[in-house]
Each structure stands twice: as structure tokens, then as C-alpha cells.
Motif scaffolding. Sequence first.
Motif, short mmCIF file in Angstrom:
data_model
loop_
_atom_site.label_atom_id
_atom_site.label_comp_id
_atom_site.label_asym_id
_atom_site.label_seq_id
_atom_site.Cartn_x
_atom_site.Cartn_y
_atom_site.Cartn_z
N LEU A 1 -0.73 -0.31 4.52
CA LEU A 1 -0.72 -0.26 3.08
C LEU A 1 -0.61 1.19 2.67
N ASP A 2 0.44 1.52 1.94
CA ASP A 2 0.68 2.89 1.50
C ASP A 2 0.04 3.08 0.12
N LEU A 3 -1.08 3.73 0.08
CA LEU A 3 -1.84 3.89 -1.17
C LEU A 3 -1.08 4.70 -2.22
N LEU A 75 -2.39 7.58 3.07
CA LEU A 75 -2.27 8.36 1.85
C LEU A 75 -1.63 9.69 2.24
N ASN A 76 -0.58 10.05 1.54
CA ASN A 76 0.15 11.29 1.86
C ASN A 76 0.60 11.30 3.32
N ASP A 77 1.08 10.15 3.80
CA ASP A 77 1.59 10.00 5.17
C ASP A 77 0.55 10.22 6.26
N ALA A 78 -0.74 10.10 5.91
CA ALA A 78 -1.80 10.27 6.90
C ALA A 78 -2.79 9.11 6.78
N PRO A 79 -3.45 8.73 7.86
CA PRO A 79 -4.44 7.67 7.78
C PRO A 79 -5.49 7.97 6.71
#
Length: 90
Positions: A1-3, A75-79
Motif C-alpha cells: 500500500l503506497d501511502l 511512504l516516499n518509496d521506503a517502508p
Amino acid sequence: LDLDRLPLSPAARAALDADPFLLDRIAGGGDDYEIVLTLPPERLDAMAEAAGLCGVGLTAVGHVTAGDAPLATILNDAPHPLRQTSYQHF
């Protein structure tokens, strides 16, 4: 899920702009309701077109993979594990 891709109401966006630490509460326990569905990636364009014809927005916010892994949030391409995953009334 990409926040980063979650559709937010104007009120939720304003709250998040004022306090970025509210993201977990907004994503995991808010009162902004959306319909969630899964479909094969090759059907996304047709679904987006059909939704548009009905005046309904459609936002791809992630993808499903095979296996038993728990929900992963980024979030921002990081876990970015969510600290809050539901609202507790009591």
C-alpha cells in the motif's frame, strides 16, 4: 500500500499538512471512506474509464502479491509500518 497515493478529503489533507505525524491515524483509523477493490493490472485502464463515465474517481494505491506476507506500507518509496491500523472506540 503506497501511502503517498491515498486519496484524501480536503479536511484530511489540511490536517496532514498541519501535522505530518497524523498520517498513520488518517491511513489506519480515519473516517474517510473509499471503496477498495483489486483487479488484474491489465484491466486497470478499462476500470478507470468505466469509473470516469460514472463520475467516480479511481486511484491505484498498491498491488497484491501471492503469499502470506502481511500488508506492507510504503511512504516516499521506503517502508513505513503503520503504528495505528484501526480505530478503537474504547
